[in-house]
Design a protein around this motif. Structure first.
Motif, PDB file in Angstrom:
ATOM      1  N   HIS A   1      -3.378   2.130   7.416  1.00  0.00           N
ATOM      2  CA  HIS A   1      -2.593   2.263   6.184  1.00  0.00           C
ATOM      3  C   HIS A   1      -2.656   3.670   5.605  1.00  0.00           C
ATOM      4  O   HIS A   1      -1.719   4.113   4.960  1.00  0.00           O
ATOM      5  CB  HIS A   1      -3.077   1.271   5.131  1.00  0.00           C
ATOM      6  N   ASP A   2      -3.753   4.360   5.810  1.00  0.00           N
ATOM      7  CA  ASP A   2      -3.935   5.688   5.204  1.00  0.00           C
ATOM      8  C   ASP A   2      -3.624   6.845   6.154  1.00  0.00           C
ATOM      9  O   ASP A   2      -4.049   7.969   5.923  1.00  0.00           O
ATOM     10  CB  ASP A   2      -5.362   5.822   4.670  1.00  0.00           C
TER      11      ASP A   2
ATOM     12  N   GLN B   1       4.330  -2.891   5.405  1.00  0.00           N
ATOM     13  CA  GLN B   1       4.002  -2.293   4.104  1.00  0.00           C
ATOM     14  C   GLN B   1       4.819  -2.960   2.991  1.00  0.00           C
ATOM     15  O   GLN B   1       4.326  -3.134   1.879  1.00  0.00           O
ATOM     16  CB  GLN B   1       4.291  -0.786   4.157  1.00  0.00           C
TER      17      GLN B   1
ATOM     18  N   TRP C   1       0.853  -1.177   0.000  1.00  0.00           N
ATOM     19  CA  TRP C   1       0.000   0.000   0.000  1.00  0.00           C
ATOM     20  C   TRP C   1       0.894   1.234   0.000  1.00  0.00           C
ATOM     21  O   TRP C   1       2.094   1.146   0.232  1.00  0.00           O
ATOM     22  CB  TRP C   1      -0.954   0.015   1.198  1.00  0.00           C
ATOM     23  N   GLY C   2       0.303   2.384  -0.252  1.00  0.00           N
ATOM     24  CA  GLY C   2       1.035   3.644  -0.196  1.00  0.00           C
ATOM     25  C   GLY C   2       1.746   3.976  -1.495  1.00  0.00           C
ATOM     26  O   GLY C   2       1.747   3.198  -2.449  1.00  0.00           O
TER      27      GLY C   2
ATOM     28  N   HIS D   1       5.000  -0.834  11.057  1.00  0.00           N
ATOM     29  CA  HIS D   1       4.012  -0.408  10.053  1.00  0.00           C
ATOM     30  C   HIS D   1       4.637  -0.411   8.655  1.00  0.00           C
ATOM     31  O   HIS D   1       4.075  -0.969   7.713  1.00  0.00           O
ATOM     32  CB  HIS D   1       3.494   0.990  10.427  1.00  0.00           C
ATOM     33  N   HIS D   2       5.810   0.196   8.534  1.00  0.00           N
ATOM     34  CA  HIS D   2       6.442   0.289   7.217  1.00  0.00           C
ATOM     35  C   HIS D   2       7.069  -1.037   6.772  1.00  0.00           C
ATOM     36  O   HIS D   2       7.068  -1.336   5.573  1.00  0.00           O
ATOM     37  CB  HIS D   2       7.458   1.430   7.193  1.00  0.00           C
TER      38      HIS D   2
END
Length: 149
Positions: free
Chosen positions: A78-79, A146, A28-29, A142-143
């Motif tokens: 995620h956002d 990702q 994501w991202g 978190h990353h």
């Protein structure tokens, strides 16, 4: 909640960092893996006081109510919006960013929680060293999720 200041949390972060490669793809991202590492480097400068950080205008009002998201057991959404000053859009060198992040994390781990006690997060406000330890771990987790590590 794990923390970067405990040996297990620190070792896990380094092991996951080592599993990243220039070919790692985001789930994501909009950042690529090198930009994500540069973003984590820039974020790390905040609790290490290598960059001046002031409480954001909106953070003054909302930060105290949502501060626990920085150090509780719930995953970061995620956002979640990024601090403008550490949003990465230009190309970065993966190897340089990875080596730099390892070095910063080692320095931070060795300095311990007292080194960042009371340092201001631009959105969440003043955090204790314990909160920063959990927050740094959570941000990296978190990353790393990702990018699938």
């Amino acid at each position: 909640m794990k923390t970067i200041f405990e040996k297990d949390g620190f070792s896990e972060v380094l092991e996951r960092l080592d599993r990243l490669s220039p070919q790692s793809q985001a789930k994501w991202g909009s950042m690529n893996v090198a930009q994500m590492l540069a973003h984590c480097n820039a974020f790390q400068d905040i609790p290490m006081q290598k960059t001046q950080s002031e409480l954001d205008f909106i953070g003054r009002f909302v930060g105290p109510f949502i501060r626990p998201m920085m150090y509780n057991d719930k995953p970061l959404p995620h956002d979640l919006s990024t601090i403008a000053s550490i949003k990465m859009t230009d190309e970065k060198n993966f190897d340089v960013e990875k080596i730099t992040l390892k070095s910063k994390l080692q320095e931070f781990y060795e300095a311990g929680p007292n080194s960042c006690d009371g340092v201001i997060h631009p959105f969440f406000g003043k955090l204790t060293g314990e909160q920063w330890g959990k927050g740094v771990y959570k941000h990296l987790d978190h990353h790393f999720q990702q990018f699938g590590v």
